[in-house]
Enzyme design. Structure first.
Site: not given
Ligand code: ADP
Ligand code: MG
Length: 201
Positions: A14, A156, A170
């Site tokens: 990212k 992240n 995807e």
């Molecule tokens: P992952 O990337 O671990 O699969 P998710 O699919 O749940 O996680 O969420 C996608 C992305 O959205 C996360 O990697 C993060 O950057 C962002 N995100 C998820 N939950 C939150 C939140 N509560 N607040 C802000 N950003 C979030």
């Protein structure tokens, strides 16, 4: 039956990963475990492209919203919203800002159990809770609370597909068939061949 070694998954570094100069470090983590890089490009995306990406899975909003609410509950914190779909809609708006803030490195990695192995090396969504030794655990310190209070996305560093089904959709969203390069890597012999012979001279 398809052999596990033929599985592939999408990884995105990212914009924060690119800005933190972690491209090489992140690629190295997936490379050294034995996965094979079969597609890679640097790309700048639009908000629409990100909206489509996160809604490829119709369940994503519900799952992501519930995960967020659970993380708050587990820490004894209260979220200002309690409808998971509403929570995820906010998250999606923030994700559009995050992903369009700069270039992204998009990749496809192939190898045995690629989806699970990449998720393991990447670490859990919230960096403050990600295991030590994972990319998110080792290189960043963000939290749901800090991101939500500051009205922004969790930073992240990496996206990694969550399941084989998610990975298929995807990869198709980010890459055309021509961009995916099928080739043999010499180390596959030692990783996967039933008989290892012809090594000693
Ligand atoms: P992952 O990337 O671990 O699969 P998710 O699919 O749940 O996680 O969420 C996608 C992305 O959205 C996360 O990697 C993060 O950057 C962002 N995100 C998820 N939950 C939150 C939140 N509560 N607040 C802000 N950003 C979030
Ligand atoms: Mg996800």
């Amino acid at each position: 039956m398809n052999h596990p070694k033929n599985e592939s998954t999408l990884v995105l570094i990212k914009p924060d990963g690119v800005q933190r100069s972690l491209i090489g470090e992140i690629i190295g983590r997936y490379e050294r475990v034995g996965l094979k890089l079969i597609a890679m490009k640097m790309i700048v995306v639009t908000r629409e492209f990100i909206e489509e990406f996160y809604t490829l899975d119709p369940e994503w909003k519900l799952k992501t919203g519930e995960k967020n609410l659970k993380a708050y509950k587990d820490k004894g914190l209260t979220n200002t919203h309690n409808d998971p779909i509403e929570v995820a809609s906010f998250i999606l708006e923030k994700l559009k800002i995050y992903y369009t803030s700069g270039p992204i490195v998009a990749m496809v990695w192939e190898g045995a159990h690629a989806v699970a192995v990449v998720r393991k090396l990447t670490g859990s969504t919230e960096p403050v809770m990600s295991d030590v030794g994972t990319i998110r655990g080792d290189f960043v310190l963000d939290s749901y609370k800090m991101a939500d209070d500051d009205l922004r996305s969790i930073r992240n560093l990496v996206h990694a597909s969550g399941s084989v089904k998610e990975a298929e959709a995807e990869v198709g969203h980010w890459f055309s068939e021509q961009e995916i390069i099928k080739y043999r890597h010499v180390q596959e012999k030692i990783l996967y061949d039933v008989n290892i012979d012809g090594i000693e001279e």
